[in-house]
Design a protein around this motif. Structure first.
Motif, PDB file in Angstrom:
ATOM      1  N   GLN A  96      31.853  70.568 -80.567  1.00  0.00           N
ATOM      2  CA  GLN A  96      30.399  70.716 -80.649  1.00  0.00           C
ATOM      3  C   GLN A  96      29.793  71.064 -79.294  1.00  0.00           C
ATOM      4  OE1 GLN A  96      32.320  68.297 -81.974  1.00  0.00           O
ATOM      5  NE2 GLN A  96      31.214  67.074 -83.491  1.00  0.00           N
ATOM      6  N   SER A 100      29.451  77.297 -81.313  1.00  0.00           N
ATOM      7  CA  SER A 100      29.389  77.259 -82.775  1.00  0.00           C
ATOM      8  C   SER A 100      30.679  77.809 -83.381  1.00  0.00           C
ATOM      9  CB  SER A 100      28.196  78.063 -83.277  1.00  0.00           C
ATOM     10  OG  SER A 100      26.974  77.457 -82.886  1.00  0.00           O
ATOM     11  N   GLY A 144      26.836  74.489 -86.664  1.00  0.00           N
ATOM     12  CA  GLY A 144      26.610  74.957 -85.301  1.00  0.00           C
ATOM     13  C   GLY A 144      26.920  73.928 -84.238  1.00  0.00           C
ATOM     14  N   LEU A 292      25.948  83.182 -86.999  1.00  0.00           N
ATOM     15  CA  LEU A 292      26.163  81.997 -87.819  1.00  0.00           C
ATOM     16  C   LEU A 292      25.125  81.911 -88.934  1.00  0.00           C
ATOM     17  CD1 LEU A 292      27.756  79.411 -88.344  1.00  0.00           C
ATOM     18  CD2 LEU A 292      26.249  78.231 -86.729  1.00  0.00           C
TER      19      LEU A 292
END
Length: 492
Positions: A96, A100, A144, A292
């Motif tokens: 994280q 992403s 994400g 994304l």
């Protein structure tokens, strides 16, 4: 696409995303640890239901799994171990903090590894919470990195999953057992549930009016509150809080593997950031990654198409309690306890040193880790860990023991003194050498009253019903044969 990304961004849910992904990864870590400890005795090459034998009867298209390429116990442990490492990295937040793309790759790998296990798991993995965990892990891939805001469609996918878990369970109850309609189910449930917990005895002895409140509260939480998950804040947070509260009560009063912890985790994704200021999540994340967002919109549209199956199921009078409509365990239908048992029978496996037992033979019981056995032993808290053998023993007691091939195989392995199978037990009364004969006895259990508890120290009262499996021994060929049978044919 940048404008669309900014418009769909949900910075007010960044902290909820932070909490959800860490908690979900922790549950995955437990699931992979569970596989490391239990997969070989249950499903390994010499397990009770061997994977190689199962793979001969199913194709990759029917049940996608890495094990179609090759199976070995070492590879199974490598898959579980790799999944555990990846899950722990996600708990720590390493992917994280990278990007992403790293989040997407990590979660899809976790999902694929666990799917490979579930799809060869047969009855040992035939639980609704396996599919819920897989679906949650797949959706988590599109949330994400921490430094960008999650997209609202990605968070809606989690709300839609939680809606199906809760609303499906509420509908199956109303359509199932009449005790959910006359509000009496909780008069029995704490006593007859698969694996009672350390506080289940106390919950059972609460006043009748409280059991009525439990049922009514369940109906409100599962049939009304799920619609609030799609409403603006603070309504969504109120609906999520109701789910967290009721699931917390279930955690306190029972052992349902990771079902309750997973449902609570899904509910945290609907909480407003104002309630989660204490978390170390970025306070002002960037709008997100355009690529994304494009992927999320495609996945969102695909889920809408697949959702026709669970919607049709929930509207049907013949609703299925837990069902996957594709081999990837995505966008399924869920539910639990559509019927409640009114009495508790337990199958107790007993062994004796005598190869030809008689009236004077001494029998000793095998004790499992979670299910009731010795009436003086207080039920343990084992959830969110999943004791698969204990759960299957509860289901086996709902019918005759000899109807379950895996249970007869378990008896045969105990007669052999199988080292791996014995690891699944809490207590083996024959640690030095295998027993001469084994039988399965059916007992009727009920909680002791407060007076009985004070006088005897027992949590349970039980009485013997009879033998589901008469004393059997192992032939030189390795088959189970009933003691005293002249034909010495294998037991069937």
């Amino acid at each position: 696409m940048e404008q669309v990304t900014e418009w769909l961004a949900a910075p007010d849910l960044a902290a909820a995303r932070w909490l959800f992904t860490r908690a979900l990864a922790a549950i995955y870590a437990i699931a992979f640890c569970n596989a490391l400890l239990q997969f070989r005795p249950l499903l390994g090459a010499d397990g009770l239901l061997p994977v190689p034998r199962h793979l001969r009867h199913v194709s990759f298209r029917e049940q996608p799994s890495l094990f179609h390429l090759r199976y070995s116990d070492g590879l199974a442990m490598a898959v579980a171990g790799s999944g555990l490492v990846l899950a722990l990295l996600l708990v720590a937040g390493l992917p994280q903090r990278l990007s992403s793309a790293a989040v997407l790759l990590a979660w899809l790998l976790v999902y694929a590894l666990y799917l490979s296990i579930v799809n060869v798991g047969q009855i040992w993995y035939a639980f609704g919470w396996e599919s819920i965990l897989l679906e949650a892990g797949f959706f988590a891939a599109f949330l994400g990195a921490d430094d960008v805001a999650p997209s609202r469609p990605a968070m809606l996918l989690l709300a839609w999953l939680l809606f199906r878990v809760e609303f499906g369970a509420g509908l199956i109850k109303l359509r199932g057992d009449s005790c959910w309609r006359d509000l009496t189910c909780l008069d029995y449930h704490h006593e007859t549930q698969p694996l009672p917990g350390p506080f289940s005895w106390y919950a059972h002895h609460l006043p009748r009016w409280w059991h009525l409140v439990e049922v009514v509260g369940n109906h409100i939480t599962q049939l009304v509150m799920p619609f609030g998950l799609f409403a603006p804040q603070p309504i969504a947070s109120i609906a999520a809080a109701a789910v967290i509260l009721t699931q917390g009560w279930l955690v306190l009063t029972g052992n349902f593997a990771w079902l309750n912890a997973l449902t609570i985790t899904l509910a945290t994704a609907a909480l407003d950031d104002g309630l989660l200021r204490w978390l170390p999540a970025p306070s002002e994340p960037a709008p997100g990654d355009a690529w994304l967002t494009a992927v999320v919109l495609v996945v969102f549209a695909w889920v809408l198409v697949l959702s026709r199956h669970p919607v049709r199921n929930m509207l049907s009078r013949t609703q299925k309690m837990n069902a996957s409509f594709n081999p990837f365990h995505l966008v399924g239908t869920y539910g639990a306890f559509g019927s409640i048992t009114r009495r508790r029978d337990e199958l107790v496996i007993e062994g004796t040193r005598d190869r030809v037992p008689g009236p004077d033979s001494t029998w000793h019981a095998y004790e499992l880790k979670g299910k009731p056995g010795d009436p003086r032993r207080r039920p343990r808290q084992v959830a969110p860990y999943h004791l698969r053998l204990d759960w299957l023993m509860w289901f086996a007691a709902l019918s005759h023991a000899t109807a379950h091939g895996w249970l007869l195989e378990l008896v045969r392995r105990l007669l052999e003194g199988d080292r791996l199978v014995r690891r699944l037990l809490r207590h083996d009364p024959f640690p030095d050498r295998p027993p001469g004969a084994v039988r399965i006895v059916r007992y009727r259990y009920r909680y002791t009253t407060r007076e009985e508890r004070r006088e005897t120290g027992c949590w349970w009262h039980r009485r013997r019903i009879g033998e589901d499996l008469p004393p059997v021994t192992r032939s030189p060929q390795g088959h189970l044969v009933e003691v005293g049978r002249r034909d010495r044919q294998p037991w069937s």
